[in-house]
Design a protein around this motif. Sequence first.
Motif, mmCIF file in Angstrom:
data_model
loop_
_atom_site.group_PDB
_atom_site.id
_atom_site.type_symbol
_atom_site.label_atom_id
_atom_site.label_comp_id
_atom_site.label_asym_id
_atom_site.label_seq_id
_atom_site.Cartn_x
_atom_site.Cartn_y
_atom_site.Cartn_z
ATOM 1 N N UNK A 333 63.910 65.254 -81.518
ATOM 2 C CA UNK A 333 62.568 65.388 -82.080
ATOM 3 C C UNK A 333 61.868 64.036 -82.128
ATOM 4 N N UNK A 334 62.592 63.003 -82.535
ATOM 5 C CA UNK A 334 62.007 61.655 -82.571
ATOM 6 C C UNK A 334 61.540 61.232 -81.182
ATOM 7 N N UNK A 335 62.323 61.564 -80.160
ATOM 8 C CA UNK A 335 61.942 61.227 -78.790
ATOM 9 C C UNK A 335 60.677 61.983 -78.364
ATOM 10 N N UNK A 336 60.585 63.251 -78.714
ATOM 11 C CA UNK A 336 59.384 64.030 -78.369
ATOM 12 C C UNK A 336 58.153 63.455 -79.042
ATOM 13 N N UNK A 337 58.289 63.105 -80.306
ATOM 14 C CA UNK A 337 57.158 62.532 -81.042
ATOM 15 C C UNK A 337 56.744 61.199 -80.412
ATOM 16 N N UNK A 338 57.733 60.379 -80.085
ATOM 17 C CA UNK A 338 57.428 59.087 -79.460
ATOM 18 C C UNK A 338 56.741 59.279 -78.117
ATOM 19 N N UNK A 339 57.227 60.245 -77.333
ATOM 20 C CA UNK A 339 56.621 60.496 -76.023
ATOM 21 C C UNK A 339 55.162 60.896 -76.164
ATOM 22 N N UNK A 340 54.864 61.712 -77.176
ATOM 23 C CA UNK A 340 53.493 62.193 -77.354
ATOM 24 C C UNK A 340 52.517 61.052 -77.612
ATOM 25 N N UNK A 341 52.951 60.034 -78.333
ATOM 26 C CA UNK A 341 52.018 58.969 -78.706
ATOM 27 C C UNK A 341 52.360 57.605 -78.172
ATOM 28 N N UNK A 342 53.187 57.547 -77.119
ATOM 29 C CA UNK A 342 53.691 56.239 -76.682
ATOM 30 C C UNK A 342 52.601 55.340 -76.105
ATOM 31 N N UNK A 343 51.462 55.902 -75.690
ATOM 32 C CA UNK A 343 50.353 55.090 -75.163
ATOM 33 C C UNK A 343 49.077 55.280 -75.993
ATOM 34 N N UNK A 344 49.218 55.551 -77.279
ATOM 35 C CA UNK A 344 48.067 55.777 -78.159
ATOM 36 C C UNK A 344 47.046 54.647 -78.045
ATOM 37 N N UNK A 345 45.798 55.035 -77.764
ATOM 38 C CA UNK A 345 44.716 54.049 -77.714
ATOM 39 C C UNK A 345 44.743 53.135 -76.507
ATOM 40 N N UNK A 346 45.469 53.486 -75.471
ATOM 41 C CA UNK A 346 45.589 52.598 -74.297
ATOM 42 C C UNK A 346 44.203 52.353 -73.688
ATOM 43 N N UNK A 347 43.825 51.077 -73.502
ATOM 44 C CA UNK A 347 42.480 50.770 -72.995
ATOM 45 C C UNK A 347 42.358 50.796 -71.479
ATOM 46 N N UNK A 348 43.466 51.041 -70.774
ATOM 47 C CA UNK A 348 43.393 51.085 -69.320
ATOM 48 C C UNK A 348 43.540 49.727 -68.660
#
Length: 579
Positions: A333-348
């Motif tokens: 579950x921790x891995x799934x949560x991390x995967x979902x937000x691993x690039x939060x706010x990425x500016x490109x």
Amino acid sequence: MWPISPGLVVYYVDRRAKCAGSYAGPDAPVPATEDATVAGNVRCLLGMFPLVSVYASGPAFLARAATRESRTPGLVLLDDPSNLDPSAGNTDGCRLLQSVLDHNRLFPAFVAVILTDSDSADKTRLVEYLELGAADVLPRTLSHARLQGLLPLLYRHARAIPVLSSKLSWVSSDQRVCTVYDRDQIIDEIMQFMLYRDPLCLTQRFASVDGLLSANGERLRQRVFTWDFAAYELSDDELLVCAYQIFQHALRVESLAEFVISPACLLRFLTTTRAAYQPRNPYHNFRHAVDVLQATFYFLLSAGVFPTIDGQPPPPAPGPHSFAAVLRPRDGLALLIAAMGHDTGHPGVTNAFLNSTNSPLSLLYSGRSVLESFHCAAYNNLLQLLWPATHSVAPVRDIIVETVLATDMGVHFKYMKKLTKIFEDPARPRSLADLPDPIRDHYRILICASLMKCADISNVARNLEISTHWGKALSDEFELTACLEQAVTASDTNLVACMQSVVDTRKAQRANESEDDRLLALAKSQIFFIDTFARPLFRAMVTALPELQYTLDNVIANGEIWRERIAAITTGVASTAQQ
């Protein structure tokens, strides 16, 4: 006119308003068709404040509250819903007030005051408003004398608000770059979703997702449980449904009962996370996040951490040397949560770009894993607000942080060294079941971080068609970053115009390139990435988790196909030159 703060704005929310809009100056005309009490209140307010904005509903005001322009001192007047319907309960009014107070938790800009009919006011209801956080309760018909009593409160509030500059960007200290990437724009998009606390509001706002769940749920569910997952073929709402189904499937595991949240709260978490991704990015967007989430999920299914769906054979039990034995559903579950937000706010843009432009983030994190550290900090704030159980359990939080930081390719070889070292550890027993707890915990976090790294670059381990699509998207994003770097180093002070000029020049150059030229460049970049990063990583992971052999097989096969294409193109070019 009130002399304390000329910039103060009054936001007046009244369901009886017929002419929503803004009024500036004491002589601003109010339409004759406006409700008499609303019109009188507007004139009274304009006698003391420079600008009054009228809204006929709470959602209309909340949409405005989520924008950066609302982050100036403001007085919010909320009409008690029972003024219009005496039989109405207190739920709607408290819900709207709570949304305003939620906004203040992030940007303390507003003083909220309730307006009510004094003759029919329920004192219990008024006390509830005050206990919730309303600054005051006033009669619905305003007067200058009553408003005067608010001035000391407004003055103290305005002085306490920090100055927020929309010109300061976390991407770069170069003020020209800020016009392209503005931190406030990202915050605005997150705020649009954070302000809606009530599940009923979510049901209305995301009715299309509910429709997709009922109409296309099974079709999307089948996609989620296959390795040939082409995220780019799905709409954002379909991707949202896929993410929703993945978490729902994982949370059915009995041992994860303490982390279960309601469907409405799960949907709120996912939509808020989606809002934190930038759709303008060719690669690092919400589609990439769901792609990494699905890859992580499939890895966990393969390793037997989560059960398969009905009709699919269960994975074989892990052998005595498989590190799947150290993974628990909680880790999954921790891995799934991390995967979902691993690039939060990425500016490109890349870490290298942030460091070269001396961005505030680069200075904050000393140039080390700048983006990944930012993703961690931003995402943990969302989790604390939207899924507090995952943030309060230390082992889960530690895995989320460690795995997100592991996605920095700048520390790739450091992780490779750690991963290969455990295979050579003479102290490791033949059966992982016999590991002491401290060593087991160390292995667990390292395997989780390595799984996340594999999921983050899993494009090259999908079939060639999927892999090619993602390779092109990443190349496009790198090219935009290169154009931005070129524009920043130019002498032109107008970055937007300079950036457009650079992009136009690059487009003209690409128009003169042949299809073979573009394919050759893509093939070379794919082979470099596979040989340098992907194949060694997946080979090491298959040593740890033999259940993932299919990933290494695909990586090797894709590399061979790219080599064949390079040979075909270069041979053709040589033949043409000889002719």
